[in-house]
Write an enzyme that holds these catalytic residues in place. Structure first.
Site, PDB file in Angstrom:
ATOM      1  N   ASP A  47       1.896  10.694  46.211  1.00 50.27           N
ATOM      2  CA  ASP A  47       1.159  11.950  46.310  1.00 50.27           C
ATOM      3  C   ASP A  47       0.154  12.100  45.170  1.00 50.27           C
ATOM      4  O   ASP A  47      -0.926  12.670  45.351  1.00 50.27           O
ATOM      5  CB  ASP A  47       2.117  13.141  46.317  1.00 50.27           C
ATOM      6  CG  ASP A  47       2.550  13.515  47.722  1.00 50.27           C
ATOM      7  OD1 ASP A  47       1.782  13.278  48.665  1.00 50.27           O
ATOM      8  OD2 ASP A  47       3.665  14.038  47.879  1.00 50.27           O
ATOM      9  N   HIS A  97       6.347   5.706  58.184  1.00 47.65           N
ATOM     10  CA  HIS A  97       7.761   5.616  58.525  1.00 47.65           C
ATOM     11  C   HIS A  97       8.251   4.181  58.607  1.00 47.65           C
ATOM     12  O   HIS A  97       9.309   3.830  58.091  1.00 47.65           O
ATOM     13  CB  HIS A  97       8.015   6.317  59.867  1.00 47.65           C
ATOM     14  CG  HIS A  97       8.009   7.805  59.764  1.00 47.65           C
ATOM     15  ND1 HIS A  97       7.828   8.629  60.848  1.00 47.65           N
ATOM     16  CD2 HIS A  97       8.157   8.626  58.704  1.00 47.65           C
ATOM     17  CE1 HIS A  97       7.877   9.893  60.460  1.00 47.65           C
ATOM     18  NE2 HIS A  97       8.071   9.917  59.173  1.00 47.65           N
ATOM     19  N   CYS A 146       9.132   7.443  40.620  1.00 58.35           N
ATOM     20  CA  CYS A 146       9.930   7.234  41.828  1.00 58.35           C
ATOM     21  C   CYS A 146       9.045   7.004  43.044  1.00 58.35           C
ATOM     22  O   CYS A 146       9.508   7.052  44.182  1.00 58.35           O
ATOM     23  CB  CYS A 146      10.892   8.389  42.079  1.00 58.35           C
ATOM     24  SG  CYS A 146      10.090  10.003  42.271  1.00 58.35           S
ATOM     25  N   GLU A 148       3.235  15.138  40.659  1.00 56.80           N
ATOM     26  CA  GLU A 148       2.530  14.528  41.785  1.00 56.80           C
ATOM     27  C   GLU A 148       1.240  15.266  42.095  1.00 56.80           C
ATOM     28  O   GLU A 148       0.507  14.903  43.016  1.00 56.80           O
ATOM     29  CB  GLU A 148       3.441  14.492  43.019  1.00 56.80           C
ATOM     30  CG  GLU A 148       4.151  15.788  43.303  1.00 56.80           C
ATOM     31  CD  GLU A 148       5.358  15.617  44.208  1.00 56.80           C
ATOM     32  OE1 GLU A 148       5.478  14.582  44.881  1.00 56.80           O
ATOM     33  OE2 GLU A 148       6.193  16.545  44.241  1.00 56.80           O
TER      34      GLU A 148
END
Length: 561
Positions: free
Chosen positions: A436, A186, A483, A412
């Site tokens: 991922d 985060h 991305c 992913e």
């Protein structure tokens, strides 16, 4: 400590110098401390504290935007979790002191989260933040977190919970430095979104005395204590160079004119509106789950359509790639998530939610198509967590039936990369989520800092999966974007383009460095750099081999090594 250098993992290319301000720690309280006149009074105080903390967190979420809003809403939902509250109250009713009761329940949940791994393991920081805030509320003492900044400062902490980042004074926060956390946690994600230099996993950071002046260099991953004149000059030069690079508004392209779309990652319509004057060619990832978090039921089709319309209008004729709901067991939503999954990263998440609630996806697709008709613009829609060709085909059929004209999927999961050619026969484009993809390819929880070497995006096996996907896109004449976090690395960007990737989506603050790196290399040079990376035996060797081929000026300006 003068001149001492601490090392960590950097986020971004920025560099700053400023005094240390340390985040307030949780109140030190003896767990046996009694609160209230009796068990009933303690029950009332604790129940009220949970309610107050949840409401405050939700208010912070409502006032935030983008990724910050998403993670704050998730933390507010955690504070309001019935199980956390009820189990704590049950222990108080049984005569246990309030602090000991909350500690015991939170420790139990934290152990469960850590064993589950993935997204839930990262939520342990948020869980303990909720505990600290509840305890502070019960005791009537200030909540832990970031103090009021009276001057531009570097915020130093063990780690920052979303609720802490919500209180940051962005005008006076020069950088974030934590001793824990990870490059995809985060703190790092929010720092990237806000364009704040950030270092995580910095051993010794919390030993720095309050007020100590330090130089933080995200590009080199270093913290220099009481920097000398040479370090100060280097920081000043980097800041000047980055400011100059930010003035370049040209389209992304290699030195010989090969076009590479440079796009932004966003989480809300407000984020799209902030891109009005930004030098990006659109949005490569719109994380729509922000709209769903913190709710007891899904937003209506009309509300979703209004949000997507607003984002499209903000971008004008620039592309908007909308990712359908990426939620599930690892990002719990009360109206769809199945509780109790032992391994959320491998559970019912992303596109797999269609197994449980097909209408949820169909509603979102109708809302997206409605927004495109209302606002015009260029809307592309993609699904996350696609693992098979049949899933890609099913999603494409649903999306086109709803009126979506440009349909794609995320790659992913390694199986999707290995069958990319077949997947691309079913859809119009794909976008690689490299975070991922690395996690699943290397069988490594991407939030475990001690395993970061395995999760390095330079791992040749991960690059092979990217190359296999990009090659399929090139052969079929269909776009392949990235991305994930690797798109924001100016050196890795050269590799990705050399492999055949056609667009790179990242935090807007990362675009100038990537644009400059591409502009100083031809497509053929990018291909040579990509070849060197894939020929290497290890992640470190891959990066070193590429670095040796990079334009020296790019290496110097962007501090690539």
């Amino acid at each position: 400590m003068t001149g001492r250098v601490l090392h960590g993992t950097g986020v971004g290319r920025g560099a700053v110098i400023g005094p240390v301000v340390r985040v307030h720690s949780a109140p030190a309280v003896d767990p046996a401390t009694r609160v209230g006149t009796d068990a009933a009074d303690a029950h009332r105080l604790l129940d009220a504290a949970f309610t107050t903390v949840a409401q405050r967190l939700q208010q912070q979420a409502d006032g935030a935007s983008g990724t910050l809003r998403e993670v704050l809403a998730a933390t507010a939902q955690m504070a309001a979790d019935p199980a956390l509250r009820s189990q704590s109250l049950q222990r108080v009713d049984a005569g246990e002191p309030v602090v000991a009761a909350v500690d015991g329940v939170v420790d139990t949940f934290a152990t469960m989260f850590e064993q589950a791994g993935g997204y839930l393991a990262e939520r342990v920081t948020d869980l303990r933040s909720v505990r600290d805030r509840v305890v502070a509320e019960v005791l009537g003492v200030p909540a832990p977190g970031v103090p009021v900044l009276d001057r531009p400062s570097v915020v130093v902490a063990v780690d920052l919970a979303p609720a802490d980042t919500a209180t940051l004074d962005l005008e006076r926060t020069l950088a974030l430095v934590t001793s824990e956390g990870g490059p995809t946690g985060h703190t790092a994600i929010i720092a990237g979104q806000l364009g704040i230099p950030c270092l995580v996993q910095v051993t010794g950071a919390t030993d720095l005395p309050e007020g100590t002046e330090i130089a933080v260099d995200a590009a080199t991953g270093t913290v220099t204590v009481d920097p000398d004149d040479d370090v100060r000059a280097a920081v000043a030069e980097r800041r000047a160079v980055l400011a100059t690079l930010a003035e370049d508004t040209s389209a992304g392209a290699t030195a010989d004119g090969h076009q590479v779309a440079l796009l932004a990652n966003i989480g809300t319509a407000e984020d799209a509106e902030r891109l009005t004057d930004a030098a990006v060619e659109g949005v490569g990832l719109f994380r729509t789950e922000v709209l769903f978090l913190g709710r007891d039921e899904a937003p209506s089709e009309e509300e979703q359509a209004a949000t997507y319309t607003r984002a499209l209008r903000a971008l004008g004729d620039r592309k908007l790639v909308l990712r359908t709901l990426d939620a599930g067991a690892d990002k719990p939503l009360p109206f769809v998530t199945q509780p109790g999954e032992e391994n959320p990263a491998l559970g019912v998440r992303g596109y797999r939610l269609v197994r449980r609630s097909r209408e949820l996806l169909e509603t979102q697709l109708r809302a997206a198509a409605s927004a495109a008709r209302e606002a015009g613009g260029e809307l592309w829609v993609m699904a996350p967590m696609i693992a098979t060709v049949d899933e890609a085909a099913d999603f494409a059929a649903l999306a086109r039936a709803a009126g979506v004209t440009q349909v794609g999927v995320m790659v992913e999961v390694p199986s999707a990369a290995l069958r990319a050619r077949d997947v691309l026969h079913e859809v119009d484009f794909v976008s690689l989520g490299t975070n991922d993809l690395a996690q699943y390819a290397m069988a490594t929880d991407r939030l475990r800092g001690e395993l970061s070497d395995l999760l390095d995006p330079w791992q040749p096996a991960v690059l092979d999966l990217v190359a296999h996907t990009a090659e399929a896109g090139t052969d079929l004449g269909k776009p392949v974007g990235v991305c994930g976090e690797s798109a924001s690395d100016p050196l890795m960007a050269l590799v990705l383009v050399g492999l055949g990737v056609s667009s790179l989506s990242m935090a807007p603050s990362a675009v100038p460095g990537v644009r400059m790196s591409l502009a100083r290399h031809t497509l053929e040079q990018c291909r040579q750099i990509a070849g060197a990376a894939r020929a290497a035996r290890s992640a470190a060797d891959a990066r070193a081999a590429c670095l040796a081929l990079v334009d020296p000026e790019v290496r110097r300006v962007l501090a690539l090594g």
